[in-house]
Scaffold this active site. Structure first.
Site: not given
Length: 666
Positions: A45, A114, A168, A195, A346, A363-364, A627
């Protein structure tokens, strides 16, 4: 600006000589010489004169020098397809305006005044400046040329990028001008600011910039005056920020951040993704509902170079995985919390005492589902043995995964059972008169059948019926026992890497919107953060280190996994990178390929592998939609979900031709 919609933006703070436009313009031109490859360059500014001139703003000498200096800046941009925005005090009729001057290729494009002039506490702007309200002249004479003037200006480049400008205090208002500009089409919002720094203000400023970029689904660039402004009463921080749709892209140093105070001119530069912003706005269908509150804007056209090279932007190769740092624990807790909250509701809807059946493979995916189920039971005050874990070894199960499954169930204190499906599978093959891999099951007993399978060369082990029978038997067994918690993850859903009416199906799946890279991360995180050193941690880390496999094809003669999912499909890290950018961002395959060249993956991938994986992803994503069209219930956890009841509705017979054209051209 490049063909993929990236725009290079620079936010600069200059070394200021208060009341000396000649010196300030020299600094501005010096910065421009360093950022010739930027599309947009933003200065603070009143940068041309300095913000803290006070009553000097009433001096004709200063105002005249400011205009002359701005014209020199404009001349310095001649021949450059670039937008430069500088702050200037502009006299007009009976008023003086705090203004932003937009410049490109040697010309002043337009001037935006402004709107909100602060006049409280340490600010006294209305002593010198008038507030713009839209009633001002639409044009002004600037250096002998008539240019557009007003709060209704937007600047449009290449018929694509639209830039809005505010100054600003405008940002601090309940309805900033940038909000209206965004609704009118601006995707890049600029703020020229001065600022001052006070305790805690920087965080609020940061939150304003990042928050406004999110509300407006826009990029927001902010440049503030620095410590070389007058310090008679205030110190200015030189804070520059650049955010995009609620995420901070870059931030400069500032006064008070603990780093050495910079007294020179400096800047930050990042590439913002306008194409992504456009996509996000289109998918947020309520965005255009605000158009009824917006008056027409005037558009000033300019041109940006299309010769942008490289990419000045961090591109993560693992977009689903939380970033290491202070927020890591909170983010992981949030993920587990959403999964557990969904499953808890649920469970509460089931008859009291209903067993929770879960297939544990070692597995993961099944491990993450088990951890969520255990956490949920603990939260609800249920005995962990309410969870009935069943491991169902088949022809491809290895000792490692079987032992991991058994140990984990025992260590977590859930009910557990082992049911070997090999005999049932053999009986099914015989009833179907199916010869897996050419092996006639006929009257063979199980041991003879295993031996015959072991002799089949690896290259001949391709038989979907052999795999599907095992997968469906596991689901049959689990569902015969009652309520089943699913385990399939988002990456498998995207690729259709599941057996229809097999592991695709359950009564509730807490993993449905967790991609494979995040599954792996969460299991490893839980091992290290949720459990002390000991058996549980060791088992979880062993699972993390196991080759990802459905274990539906026979193991090697040495008892090792023969069927690596990633050998068949490509690395899950690449698939998740593609999934995020294709579904969450809506990017074309060409742009995803472009981004992959800059992405920080956990390891380097050859270009040929990336292209092959990209083709695999799109082919399977289209052919396997059927799917996903009948998925079980499960919570949305991250920003991407493929639930047909939620985020993703797609025809099962869609054609991938347009998404694979790039490959055909190659």
């Amino acid at each position: 600006m490049n063909e993929y919609g990236f725009v290079r933006v620079t936010c600069a703070a200059i070394r200021t000589s208060v009341g000396n436009p000649t010196a300030n313009c020299r600094e501005i031109i010096g910065v421009l010489g360093q950022v010739a490859d930027s599309d947009v360059v933003l200065f603070p500014e009143l940068a041309v004169t300095g913000y803290t001139c006070g009553d000097l703003f009433g001096q004709v000498a200063l105002l005249k020098a400011g205009i002359e200096g701005t014209l020199r800046i404009a001349e310095a941009t001649r021949g450059r397809e670039q937008l430069v925005v500088v702050g200037l005090p502009l006299p007009l009729t009976n008023s003086l305006y705090n203004a932003a001057v937009a410049i490109s290729d040697g010309e002043v494009l337009g001037i935006v005044p402004k709107q909100f002039i602060p006049n409280y506490k340490e600010f006294y702007e209305s002593r010198w400046f008038s507030s713009a309200n839209g009633g001002e002249p639409k044009e002004v004479d600037f250096g002998g040329r008539t240019v557009p003037f007003g709060i209704d200006l937007l600047f449009r480049a290449n018929r694509r990028l639209v830039v809005g400008i505010e100054i600003c205090e405008d940002l601090w208002m309940p309805i900033p001008p940038s909000s209206v500009q965004a609704i009118a089409g601006a995707t890049l919002l600029l703020n020229l600011s001065a600022s001052n720094e006070t305790i805690g203000k920087s965080q609020y400023r940061h939150d304003l910039v990042v928050g406004q970029s999110g509300r407006c689904i826009a990029a927001y660039a902010y440049s503030s005056a620095g410590p070389t402004e007058s310090t008679t009463d205030l110190v200015f921080g030189g804070h520059c920020l650049l955010a995009e749709n609620g995420r901070l892209l870059a931030e400069s140093s500032r006064v008070g951040d603990g780093h050495p105070i910079r007294r020179d001119s400096y800047f930050i530069t990042q590439d913002v993704d306008v194409e992504k912003l456009e996509s996000d706005r289109r998918s947020t269908t309520s965005f255009d509902d605000c158009l009824k509150y917006v008056s027409p804007f005037r558009h000033v056209e300019f041109t940006l170079s299309s010769m942008m090279t490289g990419l000045k932007r961090f591109v993560t190769g693992t977009p689903f995985v939380p970033v290491e740092g202070p927020e890591l624990h909170r983010r992981c807790a949030e993920i587990f919390g959403i999964q557990c909250a969904g499953l808890a509701k649920r469970i509460e809807s089931l008859p009291k005492g209903t067993p929770l059946n879960l297939g544990i493979s070692g597995g993961l995916d099944s491990t993450l589902a088990l951890l969520v189920a255990v956490k949920t039971c603990d939260m609800l005050g249920l005995d962990r043995r309410t969870i009935q874990g069943t491991t169902m070894p088949g022809f491809g199960t290895t000792a490692r995964t079987r032992n991991n499954a058994l140990q984990l169930m025992e260590q977590l204190g859930i009910g557990n059972e082992t049911i070997d499906i090999s005999g049932l599978a053999l009986k099914t093959f015989q009833e179907l008169k199916h010869a897996p891999f050419g092996v006639d099951a006929g009257e063979l007993d199980l041991e003879s059948f295993r031996k015959a399978l072991a002799e089949v060369p690896r290259e001949r082990r391709h038989d979907l019926t052999f795999e599907n029978v095992q997968a469906r038997l596991r689901t049959f067994i689990l569902m015969s026992k009652g309520f089943v918690i699913g385990t399939g993850d988002l990456s498998e859903l995207a690729l259709g890497w599941s057996t229809y009416n097999g592991d695709q199906m359950s009564m509730y799946n807490p993993n449905g919107s967790i991609p494979k890279t995040l599954v792996k991360f969460l299991v490893e995180y839980a091992a290290r953060e949720e459990f002390e050193a000991g058996p549980v941690r060791e088992t979880l880390l062993s699972i993390v280190g196991t080759t990802i496999s459905p274990e539906l094809l026979p193991a090697s003669k040495g008892g090792e996994i023969e069927q690596s999912t990633e050998d068949v499909l490509g690395p899950y890290e690449l698939h998740d990178f593609i999934l995020f950018n294709a579904v969450r961002c809506g990017f074309a395959p060409e742009k995803i390929l472009f981004l992959s060249g800059f992405a920080e993956f956990t390891k380097p991938y050859p270009r040929e592998l990336i292209e092959t994986t990209l083709k695999t992803f799109y082919r399977r994503f289209f052919t396997q939609q059927f799917k996903r069209s009948c998925l079980p219930d499960g919570p949305k956890v991250g920003s991407v979900s493929l639930s047909p009841r939620g985020d993703w509705r797609m025809p099962s017979d869609g054609d991938a031709h347009e998404w694979l054209r790039w490959a055909n051209r190659g």
